[in-house]
Design a protein around this motif. Sequence first.
Motif, PDB file in Angstrom:
ATOM      1  N   ALA A  12      56.024  36.100 -11.001  1.00 29.62           N
ATOM      2  CA  ALA A  12      55.047  36.182 -12.084  1.00 29.62           C
ATOM      3  C   ALA A  12      55.681  35.827 -13.424  1.00 29.62           C
ATOM      4  CB  ALA A  12      54.465  37.588 -12.128  1.00 29.62           C
ATOM      5  N   SER A  13      56.651  34.912 -13.412  1.00 30.48           N
ATOM      6  CA  SER A  13      57.336  34.586 -14.651  1.00 30.48           C
ATOM      7  C   SER A  13      56.433  33.852 -15.629  1.00 30.48           C
ATOM      8  CB  SER A  13      58.591  33.765 -14.367  1.00 30.48           C
ATOM      9  OG  SER A  13      58.240  32.584 -13.678  1.00 30.48           O
ATOM     10  N   ALA A  14      55.403  33.172 -15.129  1.00 31.19           N
ATOM     11  CA  ALA A  14      54.476  32.465 -16.006  1.00 31.19           C
ATOM     12  C   ALA A  14      53.076  32.508 -15.411  1.00 31.19           C
ATOM     13  CB  ALA A  14      54.925  31.019 -16.181  1.00 31.19           C
ATOM     14  N   LEU A  15      52.112  32.758 -16.270  1.00 34.02           N
ATOM     15  CA  LEU A  15      50.711  32.741 -15.858  1.00 34.02           C
ATOM     16  C   LEU A  15      50.010  31.625 -16.606  1.00 34.02           C
ATOM     17  CD1 LEU A  15      49.888  36.568 -15.970  1.00 34.02           C
ATOM     18  CD2 LEU A  15      50.411  35.193 -13.958  1.00 34.02           C
ATOM     19  N   THR A  16      49.090  30.955 -15.937  1.00 35.26           N
ATOM     20  CA  THR A  16      48.316  29.902 -16.587  1.00 35.26           C
ATOM     21  C   THR A  16      46.841  30.284 -16.572  1.00 35.26           C
ATOM     22  OG1 THR A  16      48.060  28.658 -14.535  1.00 35.26           O
ATOM     23  CG2 THR A  16      49.928  28.081 -15.930  1.00 35.26           C
ATOM     24  N   LEU A  17      46.125  29.791 -17.563  1.00 33.05           N
ATOM     25  CA  LEU A  17      44.699  30.050 -17.694  1.00 33.05           C
ATOM     26  C   LEU A  17      43.984  28.706 -17.651  1.00 33.05           C
ATOM     27  CD1 LEU A  17      43.046  32.524 -20.070  1.00 33.05           C
ATOM     28  CD2 LEU A  17      42.210  30.194 -19.972  1.00 33.05           C
ATOM     29  N   THR A  18      43.014  28.582 -16.741  1.00 33.30           N
ATOM     30  CA  THR A  18      42.241  27.356 -16.628  1.00 33.30           C
ATOM     31  C   THR A  18      40.764  27.700 -16.471  1.00 33.30           C
ATOM     32  OG1 THR A  18      42.588  27.354 -14.224  1.00 33.30           O
ATOM     33  CG2 THR A  18      44.111  26.024 -15.539  1.00 33.30           C
ATOM     34  N   LEU A  19      39.907  26.739 -16.750  1.00 36.65           N
ATOM     35  CA  LEU A  19      38.488  26.917 -16.463  1.00 36.65           C
ATOM     36  C   LEU A  19      38.276  26.725 -14.970  1.00 36.65           C
ATOM     37  CD1 LEU A  19      36.815  24.966 -19.405  1.00 36.65           C
ATOM     38  CD2 LEU A  19      36.832  27.423 -19.044  1.00 36.65           C
ATOM     39  N   ALA A  20      37.379  27.509 -14.393  1.00 38.01           N
ATOM     40  CA  ALA A  20      37.114  27.428 -12.955  1.00 38.01           C
ATOM     41  C   ALA A  20      35.613  27.505 -12.720  1.00 38.01           C
ATOM     42  CB  ALA A  20      37.819  28.555 -12.220  1.00 38.01           C
ATOM     43  N   THR A  21      35.122  26.750 -11.738  1.00 41.58           N
ATOM     44  CA  THR A  21      33.702  26.783 -11.409  1.00 41.58           C
ATOM     45  C   THR A  21      33.370  27.901 -10.432  1.00 41.58           C
ATOM     46  OG1 THR A  21      34.051  25.108  -9.712  1.00 41.58           O
ATOM     47  CG2 THR A  21      33.322  24.334 -11.873  1.00 41.58           C
ATOM     48  N   ALA A  22      34.389  28.438  -9.757  1.00 44.34           N
ATOM     49  CA  ALA A  22      34.189  29.527  -8.792  1.00 44.34           C
ATOM     50  C   ALA A  22      35.554  30.121  -8.464  1.00 44.34           C
ATOM     51  CB  ALA A  22      33.518  29.008  -7.521  1.00 44.34           C
ATOM     52  N   PRO A  23      35.587  31.337  -7.940  1.00 38.74           N
ATOM     53  CA  PRO A  23      36.883  31.926  -7.572  1.00 38.74           C
ATOM     54  C   PRO A  23      37.447  31.289  -6.309  1.00 38.74           C
ATOM     55  CG  PRO A  23      35.093  33.375  -6.921  1.00 38.74           C
ATOM     56  CD  PRO A  23      34.469  32.242  -7.691  1.00 38.74           C
ATOM     57  N   GLU A  24      38.760  31.353  -6.179  1.00 35.97           N
ATOM     58  CA  GLU A  24      39.418  30.986  -4.929  1.00 35.97           C
ATOM     59  C   GLU A  24      39.202  32.146  -3.953  1.00 35.97           C
ATOM     60  OE1 GLU A  24      41.011  28.069  -4.277  1.00 35.97           O
ATOM     61  OE2 GLU A  24      40.399  27.376  -6.265  1.00 35.97           O
ATOM     62  N   PRO A  25      39.337  31.909  -2.639  1.00 36.92           N
ATOM     63  CA  PRO A  25      39.052  32.974  -1.661  1.00 36.92           C
ATOM     64  C   PRO A  25      39.813  34.285  -1.876  1.00 36.92           C
ATOM     65  CG  PRO A  25      39.262  30.868  -0.553  1.00 36.92           C
ATOM     66  CD  PRO A  25      39.631  30.633  -2.001  1.00 36.92           C
ATOM     67  N   ALA A  26      41.066  34.235  -2.317  1.00 33.63           N
ATOM     68  CA  ALA A  26      41.861  35.459  -2.461  1.00 33.63           C
ATOM     69  C   ALA A  26      41.786  36.063  -3.868  1.00 33.63           C
ATOM     70  CB  ALA A  26      43.320  35.173  -2.108  1.00 33.63           C
ATOM     71  N   ASP A  27      41.017  35.444  -4.765  1.00 32.65           N
ATOM     72  CA  ASP A  27      40.971  35.904  -6.151  1.00 32.65           C
ATOM     73  C   ASP A  27      40.248  37.232  -6.305  1.00 32.65           C
ATOM     74  OD1 ASP A  27      42.277  33.642  -7.005  1.00 32.65           O
ATOM     75  OD2 ASP A  27      40.531  32.734  -7.974  1.00 32.65           O
ATOM     76  N   ALA A  28      40.751  38.055  -7.224  1.00 29.67           N
ATOM     77  CA  ALA A  28      40.021  39.237  -7.690  1.00 29.67           C
ATOM     78  C   ALA A  28      39.098  38.753  -8.807  1.00 29.67           C
ATOM     79  CB  ALA A  28      40.990  40.286  -8.211  1.00 29.67           C
ATOM     80  N   VAL A  29      37.931  39.346  -8.916  1.00 31.71           N
ATOM     81  CA  VAL A  29      36.959  38.930  -9.925  1.00 31.71           C
ATOM     82  C   VAL A  29      36.724  40.083 -10.895  1.00 31.71           C
ATOM     83  CG1 VAL A  29      34.607  38.113 -10.335  1.00 31.71           C
ATOM     84  CG2 VAL A  29      35.839  37.375  -8.284  1.00 31.71           C
ATOM     85  N   VAL A  30      36.884  39.795 -12.182  1.00 31.11           N
ATOM     86  CA  VAL A  30      36.581  40.744 -13.245  1.00 31.11           C
ATOM     87  C   VAL A  30      35.394  40.178 -13.998  1.00 31.11           C
ATOM     88  CG1 VAL A  30      37.416  41.841 -15.360  1.00 31.11           C
ATOM     89  CG2 VAL A  30      38.982  41.445 -13.449  1.00 31.11           C
ATOM     90  N   GLU A  31      34.350  40.970 -14.146  1.00 33.83           N
ATOM     91  CA  GLU A  31      33.163  40.497 -14.847  1.00 33.83           C
ATOM     92  C   GLU A  31      32.762  41.511 -15.903  1.00 33.83           C
ATOM     93  OE1 GLU A  31      28.780  38.578 -13.944  1.00 33.83           O
ATOM     94  OE2 GLU A  31      30.097  39.087 -12.285  1.00 33.83           O
ATOM     95  N   ASN A  32      32.421  40.998 -17.087  1.00 34.93           N
ATOM     96  CA  ASN A  32      31.994  41.853 -18.185  1.00 34.93           C
ATOM     97  C   ASN A  32      30.984  41.090 -19.028  1.00 34.93           C
ATOM     98  OD1 ASN A  32      31.762  43.777 -20.200  1.00 34.93           O
ATOM     99  ND2 ASN A  32      33.688  43.242 -21.178  1.00 34.93           N
ATOM    100  N   GLU A  33      29.773  41.597 -19.120  1.00 33.43           N
ATOM    101  CA  GLU A  33      28.723  41.002 -19.948  1.00 33.43           C
ATOM    102  C   GLU A  33      28.528  39.523 -19.644  1.00 33.43           C
ATOM    103  OE1 GLU A  33      29.480  41.893 -24.050  1.00 33.43           O
ATOM    104  OE2 GLU A  33      29.855  43.997 -23.632  1.00 33.43           O
ATOM    105  N   GLY A  34      28.565  39.146 -18.375  1.00 34.71           N
ATOM    106  CA  GLY A  34      28.336  37.761 -17.981  1.00 34.71           C
ATOM    107  C   GLY A  34      29.548  36.857 -18.053  1.00 34.71           C
TER     108      GLY A  34
END
Length: 95
Positions: free
Chosen positions: A36-58
Amino acid sequence: MLTLTDNAAQAIRDLTANAPEPEQSGIRISSQGEGASALTLTLATAPEPADAVVENEGARVYLDPVAATVLEDKSLDAGADDQGSVSFLVTEQSA
């Protein structure tokens, strides 16, 4: 679990408003390389199968398993500079 501030939720909604699938789109935080030395942030159209999903106010954040562990006790905030560029900041969750 990662929490989102109101600013972060609004920024994510703004970023995904014009996405091809806005009702499922979000940002995805994933690990780069080994560990976990580096994390990247990208736009995504849907989660990957193993992803955790956090949702807040849409606003949706998809976390790969490593990012979910690293960010488990964190909060995601967002701000904009004078030119309107959005930046995200990870902070400790307040008690």
